[in-house]
Design an enzyme around this catalytic site. Structure first.
Site, PDB file in Angstrom:
ATOM      1  N   HIS A  45     -27.760  -9.221  53.427  1.00 66.75           N
ATOM      2  CA  HIS A  45     -28.055  -9.229  51.996  1.00 66.75           C
ATOM      3  C   HIS A  45     -27.331 -10.413  51.347  1.00 66.75           C
ATOM      4  CE1 HIS A  45     -28.584  -8.226  47.903  1.00 66.75           C
ATOM      5  NE2 HIS A  45     -27.350  -7.803  47.713  1.00 66.75           N
TER       6      HIS A  45
ATOM      7  N   ASN B 246     -28.821 -13.357  43.822  1.00 66.63           N
ATOM      8  CA  ASN B 246     -28.910 -12.018  44.417  1.00 66.63           C
ATOM      9  C   ASN B 246     -30.210 -11.372  43.933  1.00 66.63           C
ATOM     10  OD1 ASN B 246     -28.680  -9.323  45.100  1.00 66.63           O
ATOM     11  ND2 ASN B 246     -26.527  -9.144  44.507  1.00 66.63           N
TER      12      ASN B 246
ATOM     13  N   CYS C  37     -29.803  -2.663  46.781  1.00 67.48           N
ATOM     14  CA  CYS C  37     -29.813  -3.888  47.608  1.00 67.48           C
ATOM     15  C   CYS C  37     -29.973  -3.600  49.095  1.00 67.48           C
ATOM     16  CB  CYS C  37     -28.554  -4.706  47.355  1.00 67.48           C
ATOM     17  SG  CYS C  37     -28.331  -5.111  45.626  1.00 67.48           S
TER      18      CYS C  37
HETATM   19  O1  UT7 Z   1     -25.970  -6.770  45.395  1.00 69.87           O
HETATM   20  C1  UT7 Z   1     -24.988  -5.792  45.553  1.00 69.87           C
HETATM   21  C2  UT7 Z   1     -23.833  -6.386  46.100  1.00 69.87           C
HETATM   22  N1  UT7 Z   1     -23.136  -7.170  45.079  1.00 69.87           N
HETATM   23  C3  UT7 Z   1     -22.146  -7.890  45.462  1.00 69.87           C
HETATM   24  O2  UT7 Z   1     -21.906  -7.933  46.660  1.00 69.87           O
HETATM   25  C4  UT7 Z   1     -21.268  -8.589  44.461  1.00 69.87           C
HETATM   26  C5  UT7 Z   1     -19.852  -8.514  44.954  1.00 69.87           C
HETATM   27  N2  UT7 Z   1     -18.881  -9.146  44.060  1.00 69.87           N
HETATM   28  C6  UT7 Z   1     -18.798 -10.453  43.910  1.00 69.87           C
HETATM   29  O3  UT7 Z   1     -19.582 -11.215  44.409  1.00 69.87           O
HETATM   30  C7  UT7 Z   1     -17.630 -10.997  43.112  1.00 69.87           C
HETATM   31  O4  UT7 Z   1     -16.675  -9.988  42.943  1.00 69.87           O
HETATM   32  C8  UT7 Z   1     -18.035 -11.582  41.735  1.00 69.87           C
HETATM   33  C9  UT7 Z   1     -18.831 -12.846  41.934  1.00 69.87           C
HETATM   34  C10 UT7 Z   1     -18.839 -10.571  40.960  1.00 69.87           C
HETATM   35  C11 UT7 Z   1     -16.798 -11.935  40.939  1.00 69.87           C
HETATM   36  O5  UT7 Z   1     -15.990 -12.868  41.647  1.00 69.87           O
HETATM   37  P1  UT7 Z   1     -14.430 -12.630  41.776  1.00 69.87           P
HETATM   38  O6  UT7 Z   1     -13.882 -13.768  42.486  1.00 69.87           O
HETATM   39  O7  UT7 Z   1     -14.235 -11.259  42.370  1.00 69.87           O
HETATM   40  O8  UT7 Z   1     -13.967 -12.693  40.282  1.00 69.87           O
HETATM   41  P2  UT7 Z   1     -13.113 -11.626  39.478  1.00 69.87           P
HETATM   42  O9  UT7 Z   1     -13.925 -10.451  39.111  1.00 69.87           O
HETATM   43  O10 UT7 Z   1     -11.812 -11.419  40.202  1.00 69.87           O
HETATM   44  O11 UT7 Z   1     -12.780 -12.435  38.169  1.00 69.87           O
HETATM   45  C12 UT7 Z   1     -11.930 -13.599  38.205  1.00 69.87           C
HETATM   46  C13 UT7 Z   1     -11.929 -14.222  36.825  1.00 69.87           C
HETATM   47  C14 UT7 Z   1     -11.693 -13.210  35.701  1.00 69.87           C
HETATM   48  O12 UT7 Z   1     -10.906 -13.835  34.694  1.00 69.87           O
HETATM   49  P3  UT7 Z   1      -9.348 -13.529  34.593  1.00 69.87           P
HETATM   50  O13 UT7 Z   1      -9.247 -12.056  34.364  1.00 69.87           O
HETATM   51  O14 UT7 Z   1      -8.766 -13.962  35.910  1.00 69.87           O
HETATM   52  O15 UT7 Z   1      -8.934 -14.369  33.450  1.00 69.87           O
HETATM   53  C15 UT7 Z   1     -13.093 -12.985  35.167  1.00 69.87           C
HETATM   54  O16 UT7 Z   1     -13.089 -12.597  33.805  1.00 69.87           O
HETATM   55  O17 UT7 Z   1     -13.185 -14.828  36.569  1.00 69.87           O
HETATM   56  C16 UT7 Z   1     -13.687 -14.367  35.306  1.00 69.87           C
HETATM   57  N3  UT7 Z   1     -15.119 -14.375  35.351  1.00 69.87           N
HETATM   58  C17 UT7 Z   1     -15.852 -15.447  34.977  1.00 69.87           C
HETATM   59  N4  UT7 Z   1     -15.488 -16.660  34.530  1.00 69.87           N
HETATM   60  C18 UT7 Z   1     -16.478 -17.534  34.257  1.00 69.87           C
HETATM   61  C19 UT7 Z   1     -15.960 -13.397  35.750  1.00 69.87           C
HETATM   62  N5  UT7 Z   1     -17.241 -13.805  35.647  1.00 69.87           N
HETATM   63  C20 UT7 Z   1     -17.203 -15.077  35.174  1.00 69.87           C
HETATM   64  C21 UT7 Z   1     -18.182 -16.040  34.859  1.00 69.87           C
HETATM   65  N6  UT7 Z   1     -17.768 -17.239  34.417  1.00 69.87           N
HETATM   66  N7  UT7 Z   1     -19.494 -15.798  35.009  1.00 69.87           N
END
Ligand code: UT7
Length: 325
Positions: free
Chosen positions: A252, A282, A119
């Site tokens: 980005h 993204n 990225c």
């Molecule tokens: O391009 C390279 C750079 N990439 C990035 O910069 C991405 C950086 N990361 C992010 O943008 C975020 O960390 C994500 C969007 C990937 C995830 O968001 P988050 O707020 O960090 O969510 P999380 O990983 O803490 O997950 C929270 C909850 C979890 O459930 P529990 O364990 O709390 O029950 C996940 O299983 O959200 C759940 N979850 C989803 N739920 C519904 C994760 N993905 C999904 C989904 N739909 N698609």
């Protein structure tokens, strides 16, 4: 030899098909993958992404974006000296996608190669092209970021497959005695390779390892906020450039929450941060040139504006380029 290189044209190309969160959610539900349009938009800001059909390729999109950038600059393909294309999803193992673009657009006099910094690829490519122009290796360059990340998605993995999209963006860069690119600073930390990767490779006629993109989202999120803020301040200090002189930040586009955090860290009003993640998702190396082209086309970014372009992603890699448009 030129003292600077300057961006004289921008271009972009997106696949034919836009896929809304609602459509994607319905597609995933049919596969037994639970998510919701509301979760995707609230946690990432993404409302839709563009996805290539089987007949659409990285080099097709890259060529269209490149031709648009050349048209904007009033330059013909056979006048181009250099093509640097950033991608992690090339058409094939080799030859490079940059060479395919060279052939498609008829840039008969250009040298062409790909750069792979995930990225951060576009800011890496821009830094290399700027350095080559200032060193007298080329008088001008097409710098392209082009990706088909949909082809790396595991559609059973809801933590990644809702985030990414396809597209291409390009700039035409030319040697100039007036400022242009004011400075560049790149970084890598290979010890963090494990937080964002696709480890599969071709060996003995088969794919060995995992062919899908894997990400520790929270670890990447924390790194992105930290390095983007620091990288901006580091470059400003090296150039003796004042934050109040910055007109626009084009970071980005991964997650709107990352963009808000970086704006807050830099004390930058949000109207000065270009945000296109809602429309594009993204798109990895394509995200910065797509966002830049969007802001130029909307006449938001104009000639003379000071613009900071920033990439961050797999490697781990990150970097900033400060440019006067
Ligand atoms: O391009 C390279 C750079 N990439 C990035 O910069 C991405 C950086 N990361 C992010 O943008 C975020 O960390 C994500 C969007 C990937 C995830 O968001 P988050 O707020 O960090 O969510 P999380 O990983 O803490 O997950 C929270 C909850 C979890 O459930 P529990 O364990 O709390 O029950 C996940 O299983 O959200 C759940 N979850 C989803 N739920 C519904 C994760 N993905 C999904 C989904 N739909 N698609």
């Amino acid at each position: 030899m030129s003292q600077y290189s300057a961006i004289l044209g921008t271009g972009a190309s997106l696949p034919r098909r836009a896929v809304s969160n609602q459509e994607l959610t319905a597609f995933l539900a049919a596969k037994g993958v639970e998510t919701s349009a509301e979760w995707i938009e609230t946690r990432t800001g993404i409302q839709q992404r563009y996805i290539c059909e089987p007949d659409e390729t990285n080099s097709d999109m890259a060529s269209k974006a490149a031709l648009q950038a050349l048209k904007a600059a009033g330059v013909l393909p056979d006048q181009v000296d250099l093509i640097v294309l950033a991608t992690s999803t090339p058409d094939q193992v080799f030859p490079s996608t940059a060479c395919a673009v060279q052939a498609q657009i008829g840039a008969t006099h250009a040298m062409a190669f790909d750069i792979q910094a995930v990225c951060s690829g576009f800011v890496y490519a821009l830094t290399v092209a700027d350095s080559m122009i200032r060193a007298g290796q080329a008088r001008n360059a097409l710098v392209i970021g082009s990706e088909v990340f949909s082809r790396l998605m595991d559609w059973q993995d809801r933590t990644t497959c809702v985030l990414f999209g396809d597209g291409a963006g390009a700039v035409y860069l030319q040697g100039s005695d007036e400022p242009g690119i004011l400075g560049c600073k790149l970084h890598s930390d290979g010890t963090l390779g494990c937080i964002l990767n696709t480890t599969g490779r071709i060996e003995g006629g088969k794919i060995v390892g995992d062919p899908f993109l894997r990400m520790d989202g929270q670890a990447v999120f924390r790194q992105a906020v930290s390095v983007l803020g620091n990288s901006a301040l580091e470059l400003f200090e090296a150039l003796n450039f004042k934050l109040e002189d910055l007109d626009f930040l084009v970071p980005h586009q991964a997650n709107v929450r990352i963009l808000h955090s970086v704006a807050k860290k830099l004390k930058l009003p949000e109207e000065r941060v270009i945000m296109t993640v809602a429309q594009h998702g993204n798109t990895s190396a394509a995200s910065v040139p797509l966002a830049l082209n969007h802001a130029v086309a909307q006449k938001q970014i104009k000639k003379g504006d000071n613009v900071l372009l920033q990439g961050v992603g797999g490697g781990f890699t990150w970097g900033s380029v400060l440019v006067r448009m």
